[in-house]
Design a protein around this motif. Sequence first.
Motif, mmCIF file in Angstrom:
data_model
loop_
_atom_site.group_PDB
_atom_site.id
_atom_site.type_symbol
_atom_site.label_atom_id
_atom_site.label_comp_id
_atom_site.label_asym_id
_atom_site.label_seq_id
_atom_site.Cartn_x
_atom_site.Cartn_y
_atom_site.Cartn_z
ATOM 1 N N HIS A 257 -6.577 -19.568 -29.734
ATOM 2 C CA HIS A 257 -7.047 -20.673 -30.533
ATOM 3 C C HIS A 257 -8.346 -20.438 -31.088
ATOM 4 N N GLN B 156 -0.302 -24.925 -28.954
ATOM 5 C CA GLN B 156 -0.768 -25.748 -27.901
ATOM 6 C C GLN B 156 0.449 -26.335 -27.307
ATOM 7 N N HIS C 218 -2.366 -33.473 -31.247
ATOM 8 C CA HIS C 218 -1.424 -32.365 -30.963
ATOM 9 C C HIS C 218 -0.522 -32.775 -29.710
ATOM 10 N N VAL D 126 -1.381 -34.391 -19.522
ATOM 11 C CA VAL D 126 -2.469 -33.342 -20.302
ATOM 12 C C VAL D 126 -3.670 -34.175 -20.473
ATOM 13 N N ASP E 287 1.260 -23.497 -24.746
ATOM 14 C CA ASP E 287 0.464 -23.696 -23.639
ATOM 15 C C ASP E 287 1.142 -24.597 -22.792
ATOM 16 N N ILE E 288 1.227 -25.907 -23.103
ATOM 17 C CA ILE E 288 1.401 -26.723 -22.141
ATOM 18 C C ILE E 288 2.973 -26.839 -21.643
ATOM 19 N N TYR F 267 -1.608 -24.111 -35.108
ATOM 20 C CA TYR F 267 -2.499 -24.276 -33.813
ATOM 21 C C TYR F 267 -1.793 -25.290 -32.899
ATOM 22 N N ALA G 265 -8.364 -21.160 -24.213
ATOM 23 C CA ALA G 265 -7.401 -20.986 -25.340
ATOM 24 C C ALA G 265 -8.161 -19.853 -26.294
ATOM 25 N N SER H 118 -4.463 -28.249 -18.833
ATOM 26 C CA SER H 118 -5.399 -28.554 -19.858
ATOM 27 C C SER H 118 -6.138 -27.286 -20.384
ATOM 28 N N LEU I 205 -6.526 -23.453 -18.650
ATOM 29 C CA LEU I 205 -6.127 -22.488 -19.647
ATOM 30 C C LEU I 205 -7.320 -22.403 -20.630
ATOM 31 N N MET J 85 -9.500 -25.453 -23.003
ATOM 32 C CA MET J 85 -10.560 -25.514 -24.012
ATOM 33 C C MET J 85 -10.530 -23.952 -24.729
ATOM 34 N N ARG J 86 -11.202 -24.262 -25.705
ATOM 35 C CA ARG J 86 -11.452 -23.148 -26.550
ATOM 36 C C ARG J 86 -12.562 -22.459 -25.965
ATOM 37 N N VAL K 160 -6.948 -34.928 -21.955
ATOM 38 C CA VAL K 160 -7.756 -34.591 -23.317
ATOM 39 C C VAL K 160 -8.480 -35.323 -23.687
HETATM 40 N N1 TRP Z 1 -6.814 -27.758 -28.801
HETATM 41 C C1 TRP Z 1 -7.564 -27.877 -27.572
HETATM 42 C C2 TRP Z 1 -9.187 -28.286 -28.097
HETATM 43 O O1 TRP Z 1 -9.497 -27.772 -29.058
HETATM 44 C C3 TRP Z 1 -7.755 -26.835 -26.631
HETATM 45 C C4 TRP Z 1 -6.316 -26.361 -26.043
HETATM 46 C C5 TRP Z 1 -5.355 -25.465 -26.399
HETATM 47 C C6 TRP Z 1 -5.581 -27.288 -25.179
HETATM 48 N N2 TRP Z 1 -4.321 -25.575 -25.676
HETATM 49 C C7 TRP Z 1 -4.418 -26.516 -24.979
HETATM 50 C C8 TRP Z 1 -5.840 -28.459 -24.558
HETATM 51 C C9 TRP Z 1 -3.404 -26.945 -24.187
HETATM 52 C C10 TRP Z 1 -4.919 -28.985 -23.977
HETATM 53 C C11 TRP Z 1 -3.672 -28.210 -23.522
HETATM 54 O O2 TRP Z 1 -9.821 -28.686 -27.454
#
Ligand code: TRP
Length: 332
Positions: A45, A133, A154, A145, A136-137, A129, A42, A6, A40, A8-9, A147
Motif C-alpha cells: 500500500h 485493503q 475503505h 477492523v 488484507d481484511i 487501494y 501494508a 488492522s 498487518l 498501517m502503512r 481504524v
Molecule cells: N489503509 C490503511 C491506512 O492508510 C492501512 C491498511 C492497509 C489497513 N490494509 C489495512 C488498515 C487493513 C486496516 C485493515 O492507514
Amino acid sequence: MKRILSGMRPTGKLHLGHYVGALENWVVLQESGEYETYFLIADYHSLTTNLDSSHTYQNSVEMAIDWLAAGINPEKSPIFRQSQIKAHTELFLIFSLLITTSRLERNPSLKEQVRDLELDTISYAHLGYPVLQAADILLYKGSVVPVGEDQLPHIEITREIARRFNQAYPKPNGEAVFPEPEGKITQFARLVGLDGKAKMSKSLGNTILLSDPLSEVVKKVRTAVTDTAKVRKHDPGNPDVCTVFTYHKRFTRAEEVKQIDADCRSGALGCVDCKTRCAASISEFLAPILERRAQLEQKPDDVKAILLEGEARARKVAEQTMSEVHEAMRLG
Ligand code: TRP
C-alpha cells in the motif's frame, strides 16, 4: 473467536498520534481476550503513493519496533508484511472482478490524496487501494477492523466486496466464505499537531515521535502553538484554544490538569512553564516505550525473526482462506 485485523502503512518511526489514534486501542483489544488480533504492515500500500521502495523494508522494521515497544505482543498477535504473503495479491485480483472502476473513482480518500499530493495521474494499483485493503481484511476473515475515521470508506468497500463475493461464489454447502467486517472507530481518535493543525502527521512535520527522548520532546513542545491572545507571561489565557492544553488533558494527571486550567485562565501560569510541565508529562508517558525500544534496537535480528514468525502464522490462515475461495469458485 472473532478476529480483528488492522494495519498501517510503514512510514518509519511512529508518532504520538499513531499511538493515541490506533496502537493504544490495538493493545487493549489484544489484551481483552475477546478477539484474535492480527496486525498487518501494508508495505505494498505504501508504494501506491511513493514508488521508491529502497527504505520500505527498514521502515517496516522501524514500525514493527514501535508496535512491540507500545505493547503489541507477537505471541498473541501475529505481525506481518503484506508483501511476504502471496495470497494478498491473489485475492486482490479476484476482488478486482467484483467492483467497478467508477465505484473506486468515487472513493473520498483517493480524492483527498489526489488533492493533497497534487497528483496528475493515478496508477491502476492506487485506484485499487481499497481492493487490496479488502483482501488484507478478508484473507483473515477479520470481522472487526479498528481504524481511524478516514478509513471508513475503505471498510464500506470491503463490505461491498464481501457481499458480492458471497453472492457470486457461495461455498458448495451454500454458506458464505467471508464475513462482512465492521469498522470500529477509536475513541480518542485524534491528537492535534504541534502547529495546532487538526492532525499529527509526518508530512506536516508537526509530530512528537514515540522514540523522541526528553530533550527532543522539550524542544518540540516549546514550538507548540498556544492561545495567541496570551502574549505576556501573566496575561490570562484560554486553555480551550491551546494545543499544549490538549496534550495536558491526554498525558497529565487529572488534578494537575485542573490546576493548570485555572492558573492559565487567571494568568498565574505562563506558557513557558506550562510547556515544561507538558514535556515532562509526555516524557514520563514515553519512558517505558523508549526503554523497550532501546532493548529491541539492540537486537534487530530478533525483530526480523518476529516478522518471519508472524508471517508464517498469517500465511497459514491466508492459504486456508484461499483454498475455500478456490473451492467456492470451482476453479478446479
Ligand atoms: N489503509 C490503511 C491506512 O492508510 C492501512 C491498511 C492497509 C489497513 N490494509 C489495512 C488498515 C487493513 C486496516 C485493515 O492507514
